[in-house]
Design a protein around this motif. Structure first.
Motif, PDB file in Angstrom:
ATOM      1  N   ASP A  35       8.650 -14.992 -21.978  1.00 43.67           N
ATOM      2  CA  ASP A  35       8.695 -13.627 -21.474  1.00 43.67           C
ATOM      3  C   ASP A  35       7.599 -13.437 -20.425  1.00 43.67           C
ATOM      4  N   GLU A  36       7.966 -12.870 -19.261  1.00 47.33           N
ATOM      5  CA  GLU A  36       7.005 -12.740 -18.161  1.00 47.33           C
ATOM      6  C   GLU A  36       5.854 -11.795 -18.513  1.00 47.33           C
ATOM      7  N   GLU A  37       6.113 -10.760 -19.272  1.00 43.38           N
ATOM      8  CA  GLU A  37       5.067  -9.816 -19.663  1.00 43.38           C
ATOM      9  C   GLU A  37       4.007 -10.504 -20.524  1.00 43.38           C
ATOM     10  N   ARG A  38       4.449 -11.313 -21.467  1.00 43.46           N
ATOM     11  CA  ARG A  38       3.501 -12.064 -22.317  1.00 43.46           C
ATOM     12  C   ARG A  38       2.704 -13.062 -21.485  1.00 43.46           C
ATOM     13  N   ARG A  39       3.384 -13.678 -20.520  1.00 40.95           N
ATOM     14  CA  ARG A  39       2.729 -14.659 -19.668  1.00 40.95           C
ATOM     15  C   ARG A  39       1.604 -14.005 -18.861  1.00 40.95           C
ATOM     16  N   GLU A  40       1.879 -12.837 -18.282  1.00 43.72           N
ATOM     17  CA  GLU A  40       0.864 -12.124 -17.509  1.00 43.72           C
ATOM     18  C   GLU A  40      -0.298 -11.685 -18.402  1.00 43.72           C
ATOM     19  N   LYS A  41       0.013 -11.239 -19.603  1.00 43.23           N
ATOM     20  CA  LYS A  41      -1.032 -10.829 -20.547  1.00 43.23           C
ATOM     21  C   LYS A  41      -1.925 -12.019 -20.905  1.00 43.23           C
ATOM     22  N   ALA A  42      -1.313 -13.179 -21.136  1.00 36.16           N
ATOM     23  CA  ALA A  42      -2.083 -14.383 -21.462  1.00 36.16           C
ATOM     24  C   ALA A  42      -2.967 -14.789 -20.291  1.00 36.16           C
ATOM     25  N   LYS A  43      -2.444 -14.684 -19.064  1.00 37.65           N
ATOM     26  CA  LYS A  43      -3.246 -15.019 -17.881  1.00 37.65           C
ATOM     27  C   LYS A  43      -4.455 -14.105 -17.757  1.00 37.65           C
ATOM     28  N   ARG A  44      -4.229 -12.794 -17.960  1.00 39.98           N
ATOM     29  CA  ARG A  44      -5.338 -11.835 -17.879  1.00 39.98           C
ATOM     30  C   ARG A  44      -6.404 -12.130 -18.919  1.00 39.98           C
ATOM     31  N   GLN A  45      -5.971 -12.413 -20.149  1.00 43.26           N
ATOM     32  CA  GLN A  45      -6.925 -12.690 -21.220  1.00 43.26           C
ATOM     33  C   GLN A  45      -7.720 -13.956 -20.941  1.00 43.26           C
ATOM     34  N   LEU A  46      -7.053 -14.993 -20.456  1.00 43.71           N
ATOM     35  CA  LEU A  46      -7.761 -16.231 -20.134  1.00 43.71           C
ATOM     36  C   LEU A  46      -8.762 -16.021 -19.011  1.00 43.71           C
ATOM     37  N   LYS A  47      -8.361 -15.241 -17.997  1.00 42.10           N
ATOM     38  CA  LYS A  47      -9.253 -14.970 -16.875  1.00 42.10           C
ATOM     39  C   LYS A  47     -10.476 -14.172 -17.332  1.00 42.10           C
ATOM     40  N   GLN A  48     -10.267 -13.165 -18.193  1.00 43.79           N
ATOM     41  CA  GLN A  48     -11.383 -12.374 -18.726  1.00 43.79           C
ATOM     42  C   GLN A  48     -12.328 -13.239 -19.548  1.00 43.79           C
ATOM     43  N   MET A  49     -11.763 -14.111 -20.380  1.00 39.49           N
ATOM     44  CA  MET A  49     -12.576 -14.985 -21.213  1.00 39.49           C
ATOM     45  C   MET A  49     -13.397 -15.940 -20.349  1.00 39.49           C
ATOM     46  N   TYR A  50     -12.775 -16.514 -19.327  1.00 38.21           N
ATOM     47  CA  TYR A  50     -13.471 -17.439 -18.432  1.00 38.21           C
ATOM     48  C   TYR A  50     -14.614 -16.731 -17.714  1.00 38.21           C
ATOM     49  N   THR A  51     -14.334 -15.526 -17.205  1.00 40.86           N
ATOM     50  CA  THR A  51     -15.362 -14.753 -16.500  1.00 40.86           C
ATOM     51  C   THR A  51     -16.523 -14.424 -17.424  1.00 40.86           C
ATOM     52  N   LYS A  52     -16.221 -14.038 -18.638  1.00 44.02           N
ATOM     53  CA  LYS A  52     -17.254 -13.677 -19.611  1.00 44.02           C
ATOM     54  C   LYS A  52     -18.144 -14.873 -19.947  1.00 44.02           C
ATOM     55  N   VAL A  53     -17.522 -16.013 -20.168  1.00 45.16           N
ATOM     56  CA  VAL A  53     -18.278 -17.215 -20.532  1.00 45.16           C
ATOM     57  C   VAL A  53     -19.153 -17.678 -19.378  1.00 45.16           C
ATOM     58  N   THR A  54     -18.608 -17.716 -18.179  1.00 44.01           N
ATOM     59  CA  THR A  54     -19.401 -18.184 -17.043  1.00 44.01           C
ATOM     60  C   THR A  54     -20.511 -17.206 -16.701  1.00 44.01           C
ATOM     61  N   LYS A  55     -20.273 -15.927 -16.874  1.00 40.68           N
ATOM     62  CA  LYS A  55     -21.303 -14.926 -16.589  1.00 40.68           C
ATOM     63  C   LYS A  55     -22.449 -15.047 -17.588  1.00 40.68           C
ATOM     64  N   GLN A  56     -22.137 -15.271 -18.867  1.00 39.64           N
ATOM     65  CA  GLN A  56     -23.176 -15.411 -19.881  1.00 39.64           C
ATOM     66  C   GLN A  56     -24.035 -16.638 -19.605  1.00 39.64           C
ATOM     67  N   ARG A  57     -23.437 -17.686 -19.123  1.00 39.83           N
ATOM     68  CA  ARG A  57     -24.204 -18.888 -18.829  1.00 39.83           C
ATOM     69  C   ARG A  57     -25.138 -18.683 -17.650  1.00 39.83           C
ATOM     70  N   ALA A  58     -24.717 -17.866 -16.697  1.00 41.49           N
ATOM     71  CA  ALA A  58     -25.479 -17.711 -15.467  1.00 41.49           C
ATOM     72  C   ALA A  58     -26.627 -16.716 -15.598  1.00 41.49           C
ATOM     73  N   GLU A  59     -26.571 -15.847 -16.600  1.00 44.51           N
ATOM     74  CA  GLU A  59     -27.610 -14.833 -16.710  1.00 44.51           C
ATOM     75  C   GLU A  59     -28.827 -15.393 -17.444  1.00 44.51           C
ATOM     76  N   ASN A  60     -29.995 -15.059 -16.924  1.00 41.37           N
ATOM     77  CA  ASN A  60     -31.203 -15.468 -17.620  1.00 41.37           C
ATOM     78  C   ASN A  60     -31.688 -14.316 -18.482  1.00 41.37           C
ATOM     79  N   GLN A  61     -32.875 -14.409 -19.013  1.00 41.95           N
ATOM     80  CA  GLN A  61     -33.386 -13.419 -19.948  1.00 41.95           C
ATOM     81  C   GLN A  61     -33.544 -12.044 -19.304  1.00 41.95           C
ATOM     82  N   ASN A  62     -33.811 -11.963 -18.031  1.00 45.17           N
ATOM     83  CA  ASN A  62     -34.017 -10.685 -17.355  1.00 45.17           C
ATOM     84  C   ASN A  62     -32.709 -10.039 -16.926  1.00 45.17           C
TER      85      ASN A  62
END
Length: 93
Positions: free
Chosen positions: A25-52
């Motif tokens: 289903d295309e709707e499920r596919r788009e939802k999965a893409k959005r979730q994966l993109k959000q997860m990737y952004t969150k993980v990479t952002k956490q790695r890049a931020e320092n204590q400040n």
């Protein structure tokens, strides 16, 4: 050994078929893409931020005026040399 291969192949086939059915289903596919993109952004952002909370990107050549980073690299180099010397001394006696 053969049983292990059969089990792995069955699991892979099951996962592939479940993924195909779920993403048909295309709707499920788009939802999965959005979730994966959000997860990737969150993980990479956490790695890049320092204590400040500032984004910091370090790669390749260290800044000669970044004392903390240079100290860490220096300590890491000394550890390997000390370990090598200990092994050599143990082999001598």
């Amino acid at each position: 050994m053969n049983m292990k291969r059969t089990l792995v192949a069955s699991v892979v086939a099951g996962v592939a078929s479940a993924t195909t059915i779920l993403l048909k289903d295309e709707e499920r596919r788009e939802k999965a893409k959005r979730q994966l993109k959000q997860m990737y952004t969150k993980v990479t952002k956490q790695r890049a931020e320092n204590q400040n909370g500032q984004t910091e990107i370090k790669a390749g050549h260290p800044d000669p005026y970044d004392v903390d980073d240079n100290k860490m690299v220096n300590e890491g180099a000394l550890y390997s040399v000390q370990r090598y010397n200990e092994k050599q001394q143990q082999n001598q006696y």
